[in-house]
Write an enzyme that holds these catalytic residues in place. Structure first.
Site, PDB file in Angstrom:
ATOM      1  CG  HIS A  70      -2.100  -1.147   0.724  1.00 29.19           C
ATOM      2  ND1 HIS A  70      -2.513  -1.690   2.010  1.00 29.19           N
ATOM      3  CD2 HIS A  70      -2.482  -1.770   0.053  1.00 29.19           C
ATOM      4  CE1 HIS A  70      -3.421  -2.688   1.534  1.00 29.19           C
ATOM      5  NE2 HIS A  70      -3.474  -2.528   0.129  1.00 29.19           N
TER       6      HIS A  70
ATOM      7  CG  HIS B  59      -6.499 -10.764  -7.459  1.00 32.12           C
ATOM      8  ND1 HIS B  59      -5.796 -10.486  -8.690  1.00 32.12           N
ATOM      9  CD2 HIS B  59      -6.532 -12.340  -7.292  1.00 32.12           C
ATOM     10  CE1 HIS B  59      -5.828 -11.499  -9.187  1.00 32.12           C
ATOM     11  NE2 HIS B  59      -6.051 -12.724  -8.512  1.00 32.12           N
TER      12      HIS B  59
ATOM     13  CG  ASP C 236      -2.767  -7.982  -3.193  1.00 30.62           C
ATOM     14  OD1 ASP C 236      -1.831  -8.449  -2.947  1.00 30.62           O
ATOM     15  OD2 ASP C 236      -3.399  -7.168  -2.304  1.00 30.62           O
TER      16      ASP C 236
HETATM   17  N1  SAM Z   1      -5.812  -5.974  -2.990  1.00 34.07           N
HETATM   18  C1  SAM Z   1      -6.521  -6.112  -1.698  1.00 34.07           C
HETATM   19  C2  SAM Z   1      -6.023  -5.030  -0.942  1.00 34.07           C
HETATM   20  O1  SAM Z   1      -4.743  -4.504  -1.085  1.00 34.07           O
HETATM   21  O2  SAM Z   1      -6.708  -4.618   0.108  1.00 34.07           O
HETATM   22  C3  SAM Z   1      -6.308  -7.556  -0.980  1.00 34.07           C
HETATM   23  C4  SAM Z   1      -6.643  -8.719  -1.856  1.00 34.07           C
HETATM   24  S1  SAM Z   1      -6.239 -10.166  -1.288  1.00 34.07           S
HETATM   25  C5  SAM Z   1      -4.709 -10.242  -0.979  1.00 34.07           C
HETATM   26  C6  SAM Z   1      -6.593 -11.288  -2.741  1.00 34.07           C
HETATM   27  C7  SAM Z   1      -8.131 -11.466  -2.937  1.00 34.07           C
HETATM   28  O3  SAM Z   1      -8.249 -11.855  -4.214  1.00 34.07           O
HETATM   29  C8  SAM Z   1      -9.010 -12.176  -2.041  1.00 34.07           C
HETATM   30  O4  SAM Z   1     -10.186 -11.518  -1.666  1.00 34.07           O
HETATM   31  C9  SAM Z   1      -9.593 -13.382  -2.850  1.00 34.07           C
HETATM   32  O5  SAM Z   1     -11.045 -13.611  -2.490  1.00 34.07           O
HETATM   33  C10 SAM Z   1      -9.553 -12.861  -4.434  1.00 34.07           C
HETATM   34  N2  SAM Z   1      -9.484 -13.517  -5.465  1.00 34.07           N
HETATM   35  C11 SAM Z   1      -8.737 -14.813  -5.525  1.00 34.07           C
HETATM   36  N3  SAM Z   1      -8.375 -15.260  -6.808  1.00 34.07           N
HETATM   37  C12 SAM Z   1      -9.036 -14.382  -7.470  1.00 34.07           C
HETATM   38  C13 SAM Z   1      -9.415 -14.143  -8.949  1.00 34.07           C
HETATM   39  N4  SAM Z   1      -8.845 -15.231  -9.711  1.00 34.07           N
HETATM   40  N5  SAM Z   1      -9.920 -13.079  -9.378  1.00 34.07           N
HETATM   41  C14 SAM Z   1     -10.431 -12.196  -8.476  1.00 34.07           C
HETATM   42  N6  SAM Z   1     -10.160 -12.175  -7.284  1.00 34.07           N
HETATM   43  C15 SAM Z   1      -9.579 -13.238  -6.782  1.00 34.07           C
END
Ligand code: SAM
Length: 296
Positions: A19, A42, A170
């Site tokens: 971040h 993500h 991410d």
């Molecule tokens: N980017 C967010 C932040 O910085 O606040 C945190 C994201 S977290 C590390 C990863 C997220 O990706 C999770 O909520 C998960 O459910 C989601 N996820 C997993 N595989 C995914 C995909 N193929 N496409 C979209 N989202 C996905």
């Protein structure tokens, strides 16, 4: 379905790194008049409670963001770190740290009226929470949410009409295949939209795919003739520990990195001061360190 929920990890040292970098990139992008688009492949739930059940269970923020704000460093915080602390502070009041903003809210705060944000989240529960959180902003069509696979879904938007964009990727890397999917997505995106800025977070864990990913991204950047930057933050050793009974103690995430292609030219200078400070403040043993490399 996945078991990863970012609420357990919000505000940990990996969030501090990713971040801080994200914010520095956004600040740079918002300096030019031309509109831009941000893709968050993500997105997670958008907002997290630092005092909620999930956060209390893992207490990861205690070793991340909360440790940073409790520290009394000998020198003032580097501007990029101070900007990040100020940003989280803007979601909190009364001197208490209760809310931690995820990437969608960090990005949304930096949009001007003409900029756009496209969010992808595949987990139905997190996507529902994200939609409810974003709805409160009354941002209208400026922010779009897709309950969709971000790796695949982002393709149809590239290149964006704005021709200026950041793709922030991410994943949780819960599925081993994510490493290869990141690489394939960036390779494809660079063909569709060679001038975009790409930022990929990855964990540095004892697993070959994790160490190969930044190398592969670097190869993609170099082959495409693009500039790149890699920043890593290590807070402790990755060696497995054992308790008195010989049972393995899970050490938790020891380190992570962010790899950028076409980074803002101001980013390296911003991180040069920020990373050593983060390693000093968040370090948990003598293995705490950082790296900052760039090329192209
Ligand atoms: N980017 C967010 C932040 O910085 O606040 C945190 C994201 S977290 C590390 C990863 C997220 O990706 C999770 O909520 C998960 O459910 C989601 N996820 C997993 N595989 C995914 C995909 N193929 N496409 C979209 N989202 C996905």
């Amino acid at each position: 379905m996945f078991s990863y929920r970012h609420a357990f990890h919000a505000g940990n040292h990996a969030d501090v790194l990713k971040h801080t970098v994200l914010l520095a990139v956004l600040k740079h992008m918002a300096q030019k008049e031309t509109p831009f688009t941000v893709f968050d492949t993500h997105a997670g739930a958008g907002l997290y409670r630092l005092d909620g059940d999930y956060a209390q269970t893992s207490a990861e923020a205690a070793q991340g963001f909360l440790k940073l704000v409790a520290a009394k460093p000998a020198t003032p915080l580097a501007p990029a770190v101070q900007d990040y602390v100020d940003l989280v502070a803007s979601f909190n009041s009364g001197g208490q740290w209760k809310v931690y903003p995820g990437s969608p809210f960090i990005i949304q705060q930096h949009l001007r009226g003409r900029d756009k944000l496209k969010l992808f989240e595949l987990h139905p529960t997190d996507a529902k929470t994200l939609s409810a959180n974003i709805a409160q902003l009354e941002a209208g069509r400026q922010v779009a949410i897709a309950l969709e696979d971000g790796f695949e879904g982002v393709k149809k938007f590239l290149p964006p009409p704005s021709r200026r964009a950041l793709l922030f990727c991410d994943p949780s890397y819960e599925i081993k295949h994510d490493y290869a999917r990141v690489q394939a997505m960036v390779a494809d995106a660079l063909v569709r939209f060679a001038t975009g800025t790409y930022a990929v977070w990855y964990p540095l864990i004892p697993r070959p795919e994790a160490h190969d990913l930044p190398r592969k991204l670097k190869t993609l950047a170099v082959r495409a003739g693009k500039s790149w930057l890699e920043a890593t933050l290590t807070v402790k050793s990755s060696k497995l520990l054992h308790d008195d009974e010989g049972e393995t103690i899970r050490p938790g995430l020891p380190a992570s990195g962010v790899f950028l292609i076409n980074p803002p030219y101001t980013l390296k200078a911003a991180l040069k001061d920020a990373l050593p400070q983060l390693a000093t403040i968040l370090g948990q043993d003598q293995h705490a360190t950082h790296t900052l490399e760039s090329g192209g």
